[in-house]
Design a protein around this motif. Structure first.
Motif, PDB file in Angstrom:
ATOM      1  N   LYS A   8       9.503   7.971   1.969  1.00  5.72           N
ATOM      2  CA  LYS A   8      10.257   8.482   0.819  1.00  5.72           C
ATOM      3  C   LYS A   8      11.053   9.705   1.253  1.00  5.72           C
ATOM      4  O   LYS A   8      10.497  10.669   1.757  1.00  5.72           O
ATOM      5  CB  LYS A   8       9.309   8.837  -0.326  1.00  5.72           C
ATOM      6  CG  LYS A   8      10.028   9.080  -1.620  1.00  5.72           C
ATOM      7  CD  LYS A   8       9.059   9.107  -2.770  1.00  5.72           C
ATOM      8  CE  LYS A   8       9.795   9.064  -4.084  1.00  5.72           C
ATOM      9  NZ  LYS A   8       8.877   9.003  -5.207  1.00  5.72           N
TER      10      LYS A   8
ATOM     11  N   LYS B 114       5.349  10.622   2.346  1.00  8.52           N
ATOM     12  CA  LYS B 114       4.955   9.479   1.522  1.00  8.52           C
ATOM     13  C   LYS B 114       5.418   8.218   2.220  1.00  8.52           C
ATOM     14  O   LYS B 114       6.561   8.138   2.665  1.00  8.52           O
ATOM     15  CB  LYS B 114       5.576   9.563   0.137  1.00  8.52           C
ATOM     16  CG  LYS B 114       5.050  10.725  -0.663  1.00  8.52           C
ATOM     17  CD  LYS B 114       5.672  10.817  -2.022  1.00  8.52           C
ATOM     18  CE  LYS B 114       5.137  12.083  -2.673  1.00  8.52           C
ATOM     19  NZ  LYS B 114       5.543  12.318  -3.983  1.00  8.52           N
ATOM     20  N   TRP B 115       4.507   7.232   2.319  1.00  6.92           N
ATOM     21  CA  TRP B 115       4.834   5.967   2.955  1.00  6.92           C
ATOM     22  C   TRP B 115       4.577   4.823   1.993  1.00  6.92           C
ATOM     23  O   TRP B 115       3.673   4.870   1.172  1.00  6.92           O
ATOM     24  CB  TRP B 115       3.982   5.721   4.197  1.00  6.92           C
ATOM     25  CG  TRP B 115       4.266   6.639   5.333  1.00  6.92           C
ATOM     26  CD1 TRP B 115       5.368   6.651   6.141  1.00  6.92           C
ATOM     27  CD2 TRP B 115       3.430   7.688   5.803  1.00  6.92           C
ATOM     28  NE1 TRP B 115       5.254   7.639   7.082  1.00  6.92           N
ATOM     29  CE2 TRP B 115       4.074   8.285   6.894  1.00  6.92           C
ATOM     30  CE3 TRP B 115       2.189   8.179   5.399  1.00  6.92           C
ATOM     31  CZ2 TRP B 115       3.523   9.352   7.595  1.00  6.92           C
ATOM     32  CZ3 TRP B 115       1.647   9.234   6.091  1.00  6.92           C
ATOM     33  CH2 TRP B 115       2.317   9.809   7.177  1.00  6.92           C
ATOM     34  N   LEU B 116       5.379   3.788   2.144  1.00  9.69           N
ATOM     35  CA  LEU B 116       5.210   2.546   1.406  1.00  9.69           C
ATOM     36  C   LEU B 116       5.176   1.417   2.435  1.00  9.69           C
ATOM     37  O   LEU B 116       6.063   1.329   3.294  1.00  9.69           O
ATOM     38  CB  LEU B 116       6.375   2.338   0.435  1.00  9.69           C
ATOM     39  CG  LEU B 116       6.453   0.990  -0.286  1.00  9.69           C
ATOM     40  CD1 LEU B 116       5.257   0.816  -1.221  1.00  9.69           C
ATOM     41  CD2 LEU B 116       7.758   0.884  -1.052  1.00  9.69           C
TER      42      LEU B 116
ATOM     43  N   TRP C  92      13.891   5.419  -0.736  1.00  8.57           N
ATOM     44  CA  TRP C  92      12.979   5.065   0.355  1.00  8.57           C
ATOM     45  C   TRP C  92      13.824   4.646   1.544  1.00  8.57           C
ATOM     46  O   TRP C  92      14.798   3.909   1.405  1.00  8.57           O
ATOM     47  CB  TRP C  92      12.079   3.906  -0.062  1.00  8.57           C
ATOM     48  CG  TRP C  92      11.104   4.270  -1.126  1.00  8.57           C
ATOM     49  CD1 TRP C  92      11.298   4.178  -2.474  1.00  8.57           C
ATOM     50  CD2 TRP C  92       9.792   4.774  -0.945  1.00  8.57           C
ATOM     51  NE1 TRP C  92      10.175   4.597  -3.145  1.00  8.57           N
ATOM     52  CE2 TRP C  92       9.224   4.970  -2.219  1.00  8.57           C
ATOM     53  CE3 TRP C  92       9.019   5.087   0.175  1.00  8.57           C
ATOM     54  CZ2 TRP C  92       7.942   5.454  -2.405  1.00  8.57           C
ATOM     55  CZ3 TRP C  92       7.732   5.566  -0.008  1.00  8.57           C
ATOM     56  CH2 TRP C  92       7.210   5.752  -1.289  1.00  8.57           C
TER      57      TRP C  92
ATOM     58  N   ASP D 141       0.225   8.771   0.099  1.00  8.67           N
ATOM     59  CA  ASP D 141       0.885   9.986  -0.348  1.00  8.67           C
ATOM     60  C   ASP D 141       0.192  11.184   0.287  1.00  8.67           C
ATOM     61  O   ASP D 141      -0.831  11.658  -0.195  1.00  8.67           O
ATOM     62  CB  ASP D 141       0.817  10.056  -1.873  1.00  8.67           C
ATOM     63  CG  ASP D 141       1.687  11.152  -2.448  1.00  8.67           C
ATOM     64  OD1 ASP D 141       2.292  11.915  -1.682  1.00  8.67           O
ATOM     65  OD2 ASP D 141       1.759  11.229  -3.680  1.00  8.67           O
TER      66      ASP D 141
ATOM     67  N   ASP E  32       0.869  -1.165   0.000  1.00  6.64           N
ATOM     68  CA  ASP E  32       0.000   0.000   0.000  1.00  6.64           C
ATOM     69  C   ASP E  32       0.908   1.218   0.000  1.00  6.64           C
ATOM     70  O   ASP E  32       1.978   1.200   0.608  1.00  6.64           O
ATOM     71  CB  ASP E  32      -0.916   0.002   1.231  1.00  6.64           C
ATOM     72  CG  ASP E  32      -2.018   1.052   1.145  1.00  6.64           C
ATOM     73  OD1 ASP E  32      -2.343   1.501   0.024  1.00  6.64           O
ATOM     74  OD2 ASP E  32      -2.553   1.427   2.203  1.00  6.64           O
ATOM     75  N   VAL E  33       0.483   2.252  -0.696  1.00  8.93           N
ATOM     76  CA  VAL E  33       1.232   3.498  -0.755  1.00  8.93           C
ATOM     77  C   VAL E  33       0.314   4.599  -0.256  1.00  8.93           C
ATOM     78  O   VAL E  33      -0.855   4.666  -0.649  1.00  8.93           O
ATOM     79  CB  VAL E  33       1.684   3.821  -2.200  1.00  8.93           C
ATOM     80  CG1 VAL E  33       2.392   5.164  -2.258  1.00  8.93           C
ATOM     81  CG2 VAL E  33       2.566   2.715  -2.741  1.00  8.93           C
TER      82      VAL E  33
END
Length: 167
Positions: free
Chosen positions: A45, A28-30, A51, A23, A20-21
């Motif tokens: 990010k 920003k997270w992954l 990252w 923004d 899941d991303v």
């Protein structure tokens, strides 16, 4: 192409099963679940193609404690509550964590029926805060409220078959 880049920097997964991303304006997270390594990794990010690992959930070994995972599949970040939902497939549950990886609680699938097939594979949180869990082993999508209380299910085929109809 060989060499660096964002893919090379994220290498090291055994069996990526979900991601899941998120923004936000300033962040920003992954979120990546690794079913083969029994972990979920949270990245942020930093630059265009970089990252940084923020936290890791799970020990790398399958386990049943609240912080342990067994074959995690789908992940879903709910920005409105800053909660990360993890389909903890091998443990028949959905685990809930914050961004630091601290355990906040969870949803047990069929807690009163341990012999019933269950392996949650995907989680979504809708605009009303309901948690929807795809459970292919049970042949259904379970729906829970904001407090994780069960609301019902779509396609609960066992009950439908017993009643002679479709779910």
């Amino acid at each position: 192409a060989a060499g660096g880049g964002p893919v090379a920097r994220l290498a090291g997964f055994k069996d990526v099963a979900g991601l899941d991303v998120h923004d936000a304006k300033s962040q920003k997270w992954l979120f990546v679940s690794d079913a083969g390594d029994h972990r979920v990794k949270i990245f942020t990010k930093r630059h265009e193609d970089e990252w940084e690992l923020l936290s890791t959930i799970g020990s790398g070994q399958a386990g049943k404690s609240s912080y342990a995972l067994d074959t995690p599949k789908g992940v879903e970040f709910d920005a409105s509550t800053a909660r990360l939902y993890v389909a903890d497939s091998g443990n028949r549950r959905v685990q809930v964590f914050d961004l630091a990886g601290d355990h906040l609680g969870g949803i047990e699938m069929f807690p009163d029926d341990p012999d019933r097939a269950s392996a949650p594979a995907h989680v979504e949180v809708d605009g009303a805060g309901r948690v929807l869990v795809a459970d292919p082993a049970a042949g259904r999508v379970a729906v829970f409220d904001r407090a994780w209380a069960p609301l019902g299910a779509l396609g609960d085929f066992d009950k439908a078959d017993a009643a002679g109809g479709e779910g």
